[in-house]
Design an enzyme around this catalytic site. Structure first.
Site: not given
Ligand code: ASP
Length: 307
Positions: A173, A204, A224-225
């Site tokens: 992301t 999110d 991110t996460g």
């Molecule tokens: N936060 C992002 C999601 O949940 C994914 C990511 O940041 O890797 O869609």
């Protein structure tokens, strides 16, 4: 007088380690971050707005297939690409967001158009793409977003006996936060979400207050996460609230929210800037693609936790 500014960007947090990331992927990640940082920094150096800088940086990362946003987004369980993005202007608390878009080259530009040209904040699905066509936002064929590597990653997940979705979230992301010479902050985030996502799942990233928030009275934040945990904590707004209402530094607020994320079993990271020009990041994963530059510092680019 030199215009003072700070720009921080990320390309996703996850399980990246020097021994697991190939030299080619390492180099591609750093080159992508450098190009995005340069695009945003050029705007800020010329006295441009934080809002324009974060959009420019994110558009570069959306075009780069090394990151999970725009072209190179991960695949849904049905083998499609569905992009989410958000942008927020800390000066007026203006915000725009889109989810599940399939035919817009730069989802962050579409989010900006929702903010600027509609009475709404958040549009989803085919209607969001249609809004973009009606407002001159560049289209792209769904095939343009798809890369063989993302197809392979979906196949790998679907082949697992417990195939659900990618819980390692190591596919990048992207996001940017900036403060400009006028002391205004802005944030933007863009993602393809999680590999193998289904049922219209939205994380999110496009949710104002969860993955993205900007407030001139506090900070700008892009996350991110593990999206579901970021949503439950309202991480981006919560960081701003602790700065604004409790007087915390952005560093303390970012570190504490990442700790609280971990207490709920969430992994990930955040980037932050404050109107006074400080900026940084916090994460609880082995790595996070990240970069920062200010008016008087050279680009700082890193991937692994101990860099
Ligand atoms: N936060 C992002 C999601 O949940 C994914 C990511 O940041 O890797 O869609």
């Amino acid at each position: 007088m030199t215009t003072q500014w700070t720009l921080v960007i990320h390309g996703g947090s996850g399980s990246m380690r020097p021994e697991t990331l190939s030299p080619a992927d390492d180099a591609a990640g750093r080159a992508g971050l450098a190009a995005a940082l340069a695009a945003g920094a050029a705007i800020l150096r010329d006295g441009g707005a934080a809002l324009d800088a974060v959009q420019a940086a994110v558009e570069v990362l959306e075009d780069d297939p090394a990151f999970n946003a725009g072209r190179g987004s991960v695949f849904t369980a049905e083998g499609r690409v569905e992009c989410d993005a958000a942008i927020m202007d800390g000066a007026a608390l203006d915000a725009g967001a889109v989810a599940g878009v399939r035919t817009t080259r730069h989802p962050v530009a579409l989010a900006r158009a929702v903010m600027a040209d509609s009475p709404h904040v958040f549009l989803a699905g085919a209607g969001a793409d249609q809004f973009g066509r009606a407002h001159g936002i560049e289209a792209a064929d769904p095939a343009w977003f798809e890369t063989p590597e993302r197809r392979r990653q979906l196949d790998e997940i679907l082949a697992r006996p417990d195939a659900a979705f990618d819980s390692d979230m190591k596919y990048g992301t992207v996001g940017a936060v900036a403060v400009d010479g006028d002391g205004h902050v802005a944030a933007a985030t863009s993602t393809g979400g999680l590999t193998g996502k289904k049922w219209g799942r939205v994380g999110d990233s496009p949710l104002i207050g969860a993955g993205t928030y900007a407030d001139d009275r506090a900070a700008a934040v892009s996350c991110t996460g593990a999206g579901e945990v970021f949503i439950r904590l309202g991480v981006a707004h919560e960081i701003c609230a602790r700065v604004r209402l409790a007087g915390w530094s952005i560093e303390d607020a970012a570190d504490t929210l990442v700790d609280e994320l971990g207490e709920l079993g969430g992994k990930g990271g955040v980037i932050v800037v404050s109107p006074d020009g400080s900026g940084g990041w916090a994460f609880n994963t082995p790595g996070m693609y990240r970069a920062m530059q200010t008016h008087d510092s050279a680009p700082e680019i890193a991937i692994y936790g101990d860099e």
